[in-house]
Design a protein around this motif. Structure first.
Motif, PDB file in Angstrom:
ATOM      1  N   TYR A 154      67.379  29.746  36.004  1.00 47.96           N
ATOM      2  CA  TYR A 154      68.308  30.191  37.042  1.00 47.96           C
ATOM      3  C   TYR A 154      69.535  30.854  36.442  1.00 47.96           C
TER       4      TYR A 154
ATOM      5  N   GLY B 133      72.738  22.329  45.593  1.00 54.28           N
ATOM      6  CA  GLY B 133      71.921  23.434  45.071  1.00 54.28           C
ATOM      7  C   GLY B 133      72.171  24.684  45.897  1.00 54.28           C
TER       8      GLY B 133
ATOM      9  N   ASP C 164      76.039  23.511  42.522  1.00 55.53           N
ATOM     10  CA  ASP C 164      74.789  23.949  41.910  1.00 55.53           C
ATOM     11  C   ASP C 164      74.888  23.674  40.427  1.00 55.53           C
ATOM     12  N   ARG C 165      73.717  23.473  39.844  1.00 56.24           N
ATOM     13  CA  ARG C 165      73.627  23.171  38.431  1.00 56.24           C
ATOM     14  C   ARG C 165      73.803  24.445  37.583  1.00 56.24           C
TER      15      ARG C 165
ATOM     16  N   LEU D 273      74.963  31.065  38.906  1.00 49.04           N
ATOM     17  CA  LEU D 273      74.875  31.278  40.355  1.00 49.04           C
ATOM     18  C   LEU D 273      76.179  30.902  41.064  1.00 49.04           C
TER      19      LEU D 273
ATOM     20  N   GLY E 101      72.546  17.941  40.931  1.00 49.64           N
ATOM     21  CA  GLY E 101      72.239  17.346  42.229  1.00 49.64           C
ATOM     22  C   GLY E 101      71.880  15.866  42.159  1.00 49.64           C
TER      23      GLY E 101
ATOM     24  N   ILE F 238      68.725  23.274  50.426  1.00 45.64           N
ATOM     25  CA  ILE F 238      67.715  24.248  50.844  1.00 45.64           C
ATOM     26  C   ILE F 238      66.958  24.791  49.632  1.00 45.64           C
ATOM     27  N   ALA F 239      65.692  24.452  49.572  1.00 47.15           N
ATOM     28  CA  ALA F 239      64.820  24.955  48.505  1.00 47.15           C
ATOM     29  C   ALA F 239      65.271  24.514  47.116  1.00 47.15           C
TER      30      ALA F 239
ATOM     31  N   TRP G 142      62.586  19.324  41.104  1.00 45.61           N
ATOM     32  CA  TRP G 142      62.487  18.115  40.277  1.00 45.61           C
ATOM     33  C   TRP G 142      61.009  17.865  40.008  1.00 45.61           C
TER      34      TRP G 142
HETATM   35  C1  LIG Z   1      65.485  28.570  45.310  1.00 48.12           C
HETATM   36  S1  LIG Z   1      67.185  28.337  44.874  1.00 48.12           S
HETATM   37  C2  LIG Z   1      67.940  28.017  46.448  1.00 48.12           C
HETATM   38  C3  LIG Z   1      69.388  28.353  46.518  1.00 48.12           C
HETATM   39  C4  LIG Z   1      70.068  28.196  47.887  1.00 48.12           C
HETATM   40  N1  LIG Z   1      70.010  26.819  48.370  1.00 48.12           N
HETATM   41  C5  LIG Z   1      69.451  29.143  48.899  1.00 48.12           C
HETATM   42  O1  LIG Z   1      68.848  28.653  49.848  1.00 48.12           O
HETATM   43  O2  LIG Z   1      69.564  30.344  48.720  1.00 48.12           O
HETATM   44  C6  LIG Z   1      67.211  26.790  44.044  1.00 48.12           C
HETATM   45  C7  LIG Z   1      68.576  26.367  43.541  1.00 48.12           C
HETATM   46  O3  LIG Z   1      68.514  25.013  43.105  1.00 48.12           O
HETATM   47  C8  LIG Z   1      69.352  24.866  41.999  1.00 48.12           C
HETATM   48  N2  LIG Z   1      68.967  23.649  41.266  1.00 48.12           N
HETATM   49  C9  LIG Z   1      67.798  23.384  40.651  1.00 48.12           C
HETATM   50  N3  LIG Z   1      67.830  22.161  40.079  1.00 48.12           N
HETATM   51  C10 LIG Z   1      69.051  21.640  40.357  1.00 48.12           C
HETATM   52  C11 LIG Z   1      69.705  20.401  40.045  1.00 48.12           C
HETATM   53  N4  LIG Z   1      69.109  19.465  39.309  1.00 48.12           N
HETATM   54  N5  LIG Z   1      70.949  20.210  40.498  1.00 48.12           N
HETATM   55  C12 LIG Z   1      71.583  21.154  41.235  1.00 48.12           C
HETATM   56  N6  LIG Z   1      71.026  22.332  41.557  1.00 48.12           N
HETATM   57  C13 LIG Z   1      69.782  22.571  41.125  1.00 48.12           C
HETATM   58  C14 LIG Z   1      69.137  26.143  41.239  1.00 48.12           C
HETATM   59  O4  LIG Z   1      70.139  26.374  40.279  1.00 48.12           O
HETATM   60  C15 LIG Z   1      69.091  27.160  42.371  1.00 48.12           C
HETATM   61  O5  LIG Z   1      70.355  27.656  42.685  1.00 48.12           O
END
Ligand SMILES: C[S@@+](CC[C@H](N)C(=O)[O-])C[C@H]1O[C@@H](n2cnc3c(N)ncnc32)[C@H](O)[C@@H]1O
Ligand SMILES: [Zn+2]
Lengths: 135, 279
Positions: free
Chosen positions: B14, B49, B68-69, B73, B91, B107-108, B113
């Motif tokens: 990401y 996220g 967000d991690r 982004l 998260g 969302i998504a 995980w």
């Molecule tokens: C498909 S994107 C969705 C982004 C946003 N929620 C949207 O709907 O447009 C997935 C997001 O999850 C974040 N993400 C993945 N693993 C994460 C974690 N362990 N903690 C926080 N964020 C995480 C990624 O960095 C990315 O921004």
């Protein structure tokens, strides 16, 4: 990061959860750069409901860290119904709006009063991610 | 182990694709919008996220903190709108006190995980942050998305690596699948039915067709692999993100295991979603 956000940030270290020193974080007044944004609109109803949800002692503490000791020691008790708000109450809400939403920390650092870990704010973005050995 | 996989196939990726990814994410999904617009004035919530923050200004009458991690982004989010309340955090390790928020959305994200236990733990962690009686909205990518161009469907492997091709302006388009198909045709052979009794031929043919199909799929896979290598040679970069594709009913199960009470659930834009309540 808006001042209001400080009311929702604790130390990320899980082990600090058993201590009540992990919230609020301690802001380093000498390193924090504050910016005022007057464009953010005042919405009394929004603010009234926000006030209901905030932890007042934490607001006082962070304000003091940043050099503001002029806040009342108790959370202001206002009419809960918008229409009943009087002039005086609107002034209080306006002051809170200035502090909580219009004031933001653009650069700086804050520290957990339990474990001492330091977190940084850069370009208005606080980073609460832990290094691998603490996560 | 699981977290190392996520580091390699989620977090690193990401950050690498952040600005390109951000350009493709701007349209809020209808049910998320409805959920956010249904929150009372002055509600305080979190978007776990949040990516580039496309849900952070849907409803101007609430206060949402997006985390967000990926710092890449989060930077995109801040550049899109300097008034977004965003921060970098994991998260599974949110820097908020429990029982605090009026709502939460994610969302998504949960599908990133890499074990079921961690996904349930992540939902539970989000649930912990809201007040009792408050609602959370979770979306995860669906296994059943036969109408999408990706064509994932029931019965397929649920733990997959999804390619993201980083577009480089100077390079030409990389899709060579058409020429590959014509090549495949040459390999087609006819079944030899000479030694088979007429009664068994139908069965034999069915089996033979299935075998041919398997061979074709395997060939396609190999083609893709070698294409991949060719792209890398040409310096065209494909990044892989790990996803767990949710099958129907699985997200509800995970939310229940996390201690939530299901309010509604459904399917939108190739994703399963659940609105659940903290008891
Ligand atoms: C498909 S994107 C969705 C982004 C946003 N929620 C949207 O709907 O447009 C997935 C997001 O999850 C974040 N993400 C993945 N693993 C994460 C974690 N362990 N903690 C926080 N964020 C995480 C990624 O960095 C990315 O921004
Ligand atoms: Zn700590």
């Amino acid at each position: 990061m808006k001042f209001l956000t400080t009311n929702f940030l604790k130390c990320s270290v899980k082990a600090c959860d058993i201590s009540n020193l992990n919230f609020p974080l301690e802001y380093d007044g000498s390193k924090c750069k504050l910016v005022q944004n007057e464009d953010i609109e005042f919405q009394p109803e929004f603010l009234l409901n926000i006030l209901d949800r905030i932890d007042w002692p934490a607001i006082l503490q962070v304000a003091a860290d940043l050099g503001n000791t002029s806040l009342p020691s108790q959370k202001p008790e206002l009419h809960t119904n918008m229409d009943e708000l009087n002039e005086e109450e609107l002034v209080i809400l306006r002051d809170l709006h200035t502090l909580l939403l219009q004031t933001s920390i653009t650069e700086g650092e804050m520290r957990c009063r339990n474990c001492g870990h330091v977190y940084y704010i850069k370009n208005s973005i606080p980073n609460l991610l832990l290094p691998p050995h603490l996560a | 182990m699981a977290s190392a996989k996520e580091e390699e196939y989620v977090h690193k990726v990401y950050n690498e694709i952040a600005s390109h990814f951000s350009q493709t994410r701007y349209k809020p999904w209808p049910i998320v919008t409805k959920f956010l617009n249904g929150q009372p004035v002055g509600s305080i919530g979190i978007d776990v996220g949040c990516g580039n923050g496309k849900y952070l200004n849907v409803n101007p009458n609430i206060f949402i903190i997006g985390s967000d991690r990926s710092d890449g982004l989060i930077k995109c989010a801040h550049e899109i709108n300097g008034q977004y309340n965003v921060l970098v955090a994991d998260g599974m390790c949110l820097p908020h006190r429990d029982n605090t928020f009026d709502f939460a959305i994610s969302i998504a994200v949960v599908h990133h995980w890499s074990t079921r236990e961690r996904r349930v733990q992540a939902i539970n962690h989000i649930l912990n942050k809201v007040k009792s009686g408050s609602q959370i909205l979770i979306y995860c990518w669906a296994l059943e998305q036969s109408t999408s161009r990706r064509g994932y469907h029931e019965g397929m492997e649920q733990d997959i690596l999804v390619p993201w091709v980083l577009q480089e302006k100077t390079k030409k388009k990389r899709d060579t699948s058409d020429s590959d198909k014509s090549k495949d045709k040459k390999n087609l052979i006819k079944p030899d039915l000479s030694g088979i009794p007429p009664k068994e031929r139908a069965l034999y043919m069915a089996k033979w067709k299935k075998e041919q199909e398997d061979i074709r799929i395997e060939q396609e896979r190999k083609e893709k692999e070698s294409q991949q290598i060719r792209h890398e040679e040409k310096n065209e970069i494909t990044k892989y993100r790990y996803y767990h594709l949710y099958r129907e009913g699985e997200l509800e199960e995970d939310c229940i295991s996390a201690g939530a009470k299901i309010i509604t659930s459904g399917y939108e834009r190739d994703n399963w979603y659940v609105i659940a309540k903290k008891p």
